[in-house]
Design an enzyme around this catalytic site. Sequence first.
Site, mmCIF file in Angstrom:
data_model
loop_
_atom_site.group_PDB
_atom_site.id
_atom_site.type_symbol
_atom_site.label_atom_id
_atom_site.label_comp_id
_atom_site.label_asym_id
_atom_site.label_seq_id
_atom_site.Cartn_x
_atom_site.Cartn_y
_atom_site.Cartn_z
ATOM 1 N N HIS A 204 26.787 -1.353 25.469
ATOM 2 C CA HIS A 204 27.804 -2.393 25.289
ATOM 3 C C HIS A 204 27.755 -3.066 23.855
ATOM 4 C CE1 HIS A 204 29.598 -2.447 29.323
ATOM 5 N NE2 HIS A 204 28.321 -2.068 29.751
ATOM 6 N N LYS B 205 36.570 -16.524 23.700
ATOM 7 C CA LYS B 205 35.539 -15.467 23.887
ATOM 8 C C LYS B 205 34.159 -16.335 23.592
ATOM 9 C CE LYS B 205 37.725 -12.992 20.573
ATOM 10 N NZ LYS B 205 37.778 -11.629 21.009
ATOM 11 N N ARG B 206 33.160 -15.529 23.787
ATOM 12 C CA ARG B 206 31.878 -16.137 23.485
ATOM 13 C C ARG B 206 31.877 -16.517 21.967
ATOM 14 N NH1 ARG B 206 27.689 -16.817 27.110
ATOM 15 N NH2 ARG B 206 26.349 -17.549 25.439
ATOM 16 N N LYS C 24 32.227 -12.379 15.673
ATOM 17 C CA LYS C 24 33.633 -12.528 16.180
ATOM 18 C C LYS C 24 34.561 -13.644 15.361
ATOM 19 C CE LYS C 24 31.935 -12.069 21.264
ATOM 20 N NZ LYS C 24 32.616 -10.998 21.654
ATOM 21 N N THR D 252 37.747 -6.940 25.539
ATOM 22 C CA THR D 252 38.476 -6.812 26.755
ATOM 23 C C THR D 252 39.489 -7.742 27.124
ATOM 24 O OG1 THR D 252 37.007 -7.607 28.273
ATOM 25 C CG2 THR D 252 36.948 -5.348 28.320
ATOM 26 N N LYS E 256 43.671 -8.045 28.029
ATOM 27 C CA LYS E 256 44.289 -8.968 28.893
ATOM 28 C C LYS E 256 45.743 -9.766 28.292
ATOM 29 C CE LYS E 256 39.730 -9.542 30.977
ATOM 30 N NZ LYS E 256 38.568 -10.206 30.355
#
Length: 812
Positions: A358, A546-547, A552, A654, A658
């Site tokens: 992952h 998100k985290r 990111k 992911t 969504k």
Amino acid sequence: MKSKAEQKRMFRVALETKVQRMFGRSIRGVSEDQIYRAMSQVVSDLVKEQRAYSRELMRNHQGKELYYLSMEFLMGRALGNNLINLGIADVVEEVCTELGLELRELQEIEPDPGLGNGGLGRLAACFMDSLASLGLKATGCGIRYEYGLFQQKIVDGYQVEISDPWLENGSNWEIALPEETEIVKFGGFVEATEVDGRLVYEHKGYQSVRAVPYEMPIMGYDSEVVNSLRLWAARATKHLDMSLFGQGKYLDALEEKELAEVISKVLYPDDNHPEGKALRLKQQYFFVSASVQSIVRKYKKQYGPNFSQFPEHVVIHINDTHPALAIPELMRILIDEEGLDWDQAWTVTKSTFAYTNHTIMEEALERWPEALFRDLLPRLWDIVYEFNERFCASLWERYPGDWDKIARMSIIAHHEVKMAHLCIVGSFSVNGVAQLHSQILREQVFAEFAEFYPEKFTNVTNGVTFRRFLLKANPGLADLLTDRIGDAWIKKPEELSQFLRYQDDQATQEALARVRYDNKVALAKYISDHNHVRVDPRSIFDVQIKRLHEYKRQLLNILHVLHLYNRLLEDPSFDMHPRTFIFGAKAAPGYGMAKLIIKLIHDVAERINNDRTIDDRLKVVFLENYRVSLAEAIIPASDVSEQISTAGKEASGTGNMKFMLNGALTIGTLDGANVEIDQAVGRDNIFIFGLTAEETNQYYLDGTYRPYEVYMADPYLKQVLDQLVNGFVNAQHVALYQDLQHGLLHGWGGMADPYFVLKDFASYRHAHEKINEQYMQPALWWKKAIINIGNAGYFSSDRTIEDYNQRIWKLH
Ligand code: 26W
């Protein structure tokens, strides 16, 4: 099938009776909390009845079963989901109304079980939903952490962590099965003796811990199969306690108990950064050993002691490397307890396991120090050692003399055990979670393994469950879809493409806009209640949840927000549709830079939200304690989905799926599953910007990236970076962001700005300008939204599970 009136009457009676039996009062005399507890009991009784029925159906099931091993299952709340899956959501809603209650509010009472960090844990939960809905027999195996992921409080702009005792008031969604307890052994030493010409290994002097399973029934949507999530809790072994008690060592006995039970006490809050602590290794072996023991026990009961058929009846999936010890554990059981020889055990083992990777983040790849491994798991150490000897010998045959290659690929090297290598060698399948990610695994991260085992490597692109993230989270949109195209999409995600017919239909566009608006009003109320900031539901809701991680790039987002603020201040003719930027993110407690970025978002928000001169055209909101239930509230109210990771770094994502499913438009890099979303919707229906993975990789290889030059050449960028250190964002604490800024411009010994925030700033800004222009053309915007929804079918976890099943598991 009973009539709805009859169903309502029955549910009401069941609820009233339950309240009386639990609290000795009538329903009028109890609190909302008590009603929630009674209702969850009633619903969980119904689920358990279904489960009993499903088990009867499955009793003679001879097919293959899946065991999905994962250290994290981020399930989210159960009540609403189970109501939907039982098909009684509207019945219960009406009963609530009759009783003067709000079902939505009752649902809010349920603690949101946070038994996961982020994407990996949530994916496991989506998979559990899809497996049951598709009628595939599967069991999730994990840890029943007493404390889930910490709850986040924001104090003066800083993250503060609070423990999450989600089980404090008990849970109605689990079934304790103490009679299925397994014993897990740690420490001690191994003695080999020869019996009848063969070596027999005996583990001695160990400490043992009891593993007690708790099962959460997992109902599917419109399916007769009810699967289980089996979570193991650590308990002290009784006889140990008693012997100490007998010697009058009361406190020692208690200490022993604490030491055992600490194993399942708390989830490690690190995402993409392993904690090299003994306790974490204990957690891994604890749940993996208990799971494999129970799998073998069940197999023997059903099929007898002939293990050659084992892989035809059992497939064990390893969710990232965290459960990797399952591989040597199965070897141990087959050899030491079932009397197979090495070759027989190995033949079974290598056909049983499949592994998903992952993340390619170097720091996330697990490695355990040899000494720790050997002391804690002496028998497994022997097995892994032997395993590695044999693997290296086979490498030697293929690459004679290439010592460097063999050292690189070895499972044990430099006194460390490389868990990813163990997984690759011990599994029959290795997959990444999006096309690009799988390609990077094959060509870069595991290139030498892909050459050695080309047949093992494959891709299965991630997906999300439409039941939770559309049907449950966005009932307005679900109704609109069902009105236009029927309700087949709930079970057949590809049916969503029917909605594409409506892309130019004005009435549908307007209906979609209304649904969104209503969701935004609800979120605006939440924001007003929790953040005391008023946001306008007519503004663009631009969301990054998100985290928090440097790759990111929440930093890129907030620097751009600061830039927009500068434009509003300096350029009176700057034409901008009002925007609300919404953030939600937890930072790992030990990740200083991530925590500083949270503070920066708050400082920028403080400045902007309190500036009267910009006429409320810009707002910045950080929503505290981001978690599954909050995602369900935010995503349906989002216009723009921020998926802006440094290309090559986000394995899949992911959240991106969504948002798309709920009709938000993506602004993103060509990273992870964004690449496939781009292919699905076409470049006109997504806002792509920034370097590609090839380009970032080239920079990493050649070292020619010079962020300082980018800074000097772009006055807008220079302005915001200067504002970090000149008191503009935080006048009280001017030096706060100095290190951060220095790292971006010059680096700290290592590479400067390794996530290319500066390099991508200009193209990010331009992509946002396009969003601004297009949002102001409703017919265009809503058409694009419909195209996103209509093409989301591929990103259903039902499709993902079907892919896994066809390519890897082969369940019947
Ligand atoms: C041991 C420390 C640790 C903890 C968690 C290392 C690595 C992880 C996970 C692999 C991090 C994770 O959640 N990865 C995410 O997995 C999602 C599901 O496949 C992907 O969509 C995300 O891109 C990926 O970051």
